[in-house]
Scaffold this motif. Sequence first.
Motif, mmCIF file in Angstrom:
data_model
loop_
_atom_site.group_PDB
_atom_site.id
_atom_site.type_symbol
_atom_site.label_atom_id
_atom_site.label_comp_id
_atom_site.label_asym_id
_atom_site.label_seq_id
_atom_site.Cartn_x
_atom_site.Cartn_y
_atom_site.Cartn_z
ATOM 1 N N SER A 87 -34.786 -6.487 -22.512
ATOM 2 C CA SER A 87 -35.391 -7.699 -21.950
ATOM 3 C C SER A 87 -34.509 -8.920 -22.213
ATOM 4 N N ILE A 88 -33.955 -8.997 -23.436
ATOM 5 C CA ILE A 88 -33.064 -10.120 -23.771
ATOM 6 C C ILE A 88 -31.805 -10.059 -22.916
ATOM 7 N N LYS A 89 -31.255 -8.867 -22.771
ATOM 8 C CA LYS A 89 -30.026 -8.711 -21.970
ATOM 9 C C LYS A 89 -30.263 -9.146 -20.529
ATOM 10 N N ASN A 90 -31.342 -8.673 -19.914
ATOM 11 C CA ASN A 90 -31.601 -8.986 -18.516
ATOM 12 C C ASN A 90 -31.896 -10.475 -18.329
ATOM 13 N N ALA A 91 -32.613 -11.050 -19.276
ATOM 14 C CA ALA A 91 -32.945 -12.476 -19.171
ATOM 15 C C ALA A 91 -31.687 -13.332 -19.300
ATOM 16 N N ALA A 92 -30.817 -12.982 -20.248
ATOM 17 C CA ALA A 92 -29.597 -13.755 -20.449
ATOM 18 C C ALA A 92 -28.663 -13.640 -19.247
#
Length: 598
Positions: free
Chosen positions: A315-320
């Motif tokens: 989730s962090i990767k996709n959001a960033a």
Amino acid sequence: MANLNLDIMNLILTGATETVESPQKTVVSSFWGDKFSRAALKNKYELTGTSTVMDVQSNILNLSEALGKFRWSKDGFGLSQSRLVVNDPFLDNKISASETPKNEYARYYRAYSRGFTGSSPTLLDPGEYKFNMSYGSVTKELSVTVESGMNNDAVLDKVRDAVNESSLPVQARKFIQNVPGSNLDDLLGIGSSLAFSVNTAYSNNNSDIVGGYDGETDSEVNSQLKFSDTSGHLISNLKLTDTFLPVGPAEERSYSLSGTRAGSVSEYLSKGFDVNAVSTLAIGVHSIGYSIGEETGTIDFYVDEGATWQTVLNSIKNAAAGTSEKFTAEIVDAKLPSSVYTGDEYYLIDGKAVTITSVSPKLGERLVLEPEDGLEVLGFNATSQPGVDAEMVINGVTETRAPGEFALDHGRVTVELNEPFGETLPLRVVNAAMQIEGNIGLFTDAYNELRKTILPSEDLFKDGFADMWREPIENNRINYEWMGLREAEKDDLLWFDSDVFYSAIGSEPDRVKDLLEGEENGLVPLWKEVNATVLKNKVSSYLIPKTSLPGPWLPEPSPRTELELEVKKELVDTFDTALKFDFDENLESTGRLIARKG
């Protein structure tokens, strides 16, 4: 017919010159000669073995160093025009330098404005001006507000800042010069001018983006950095002129370099997590604040109930990755302590982490992350790499790049700074054919020195040791003689004929290149492989076994080869059949074995 004279116990055959004693004496002499020669070899082994190993290893390292200097030019010109970049030895590992292939030329400075008198009022009317800046297939619309009473320097500063704050990897810089070419050799404007650049590190090999030669039309393609007005006539007022790609190979010359600071991009790496474990973060939306250049915002991600760390990291990767064009994110492998403790330390297990990295940063541009309260468990700030611009002094002029790739000679030579160095060191651009000839001479001499070290002590090494390096030459003798390398003298040393080499390289350069650095049969990679193998196994492992070298009065040595096994068997058979003698029955009263009377 021969006569037999009987004298008690002696039987002597007269009238004949040979007896059965000759072969016996030969065998015995050979046996003891071998024993003593082995003893001499053992003495040589003990006295010189260690020093010989050290000398051989030193010469192998010298050969490796000479081979490491060999390179074939890849600039795409005929070899008579090709260039090679030669480092000072102290620059090894500090920089990576190479000539640029002609179809990949990319200038650092792509366009210049005309010169302005900086203190004079601008001729532009107050208001908002908009223009497009395109690099390759990507276009950004930028705007500049001109206020009443602005002078030309202030307007140029506004344009510079707008370009530098954009997401495209284009850098604008203002130069002030009183004489054409005093700052940049092809910047002709007098007064204040803008120079627009693209770091060659951001260039790919697509000529539509970086410029170069169009392979289909065999024509030159200029830089694809473009500007156009969309509202007002700001770009028209600047009168931008594209710089031109260079023609021909790099200039033969020297550069003096001093690496002040190696560059790096901003990067944040989280702690490692067990991807199957349930996340300890609270359920709901979480935010990581960021700033990079003039851009600010938040990276927002959601944590569901019971979500594993694998889900959270994704989730962090996709959001960033979807928040800004100025940074990206990915999941990487990591190690983390397990719950198993041995009393000395924890076991490490495989895990995953997320990294957030700036993309194509401008000069002075840094990514800063500020996770909200409760996200300390991610550990971003503990592993942050803030990033820094690279700085190098080139011919007395300080240059700064982000990241650390410097284009010299209008893009025909590329230098990347790997680590800083304070001293000023030379870098040379030389004629490729002459440099290749010199490098062949270097590794030929190094090979001969190695061979001259091994051969006098070849008996200390296992069979075929010296031939490990000679084998590639022997297997391709005719071709190497064709290009000027041939064996001579009784020790099969290599002789290099430069006249033959120039004839070969002039007629069939690709054939010469394959003979020297071809992946399958190239002499340089083959010798490198032999060197690596011997050094990995250790030179001392190629010495003959010490057990095969006893002294003259010790038991028979253990055979070293199949030939020695056969010789030993024949020697034993000879003693069993030809040298049998009954000592007890043939002793005379004096105790001697045999009595001879006149």
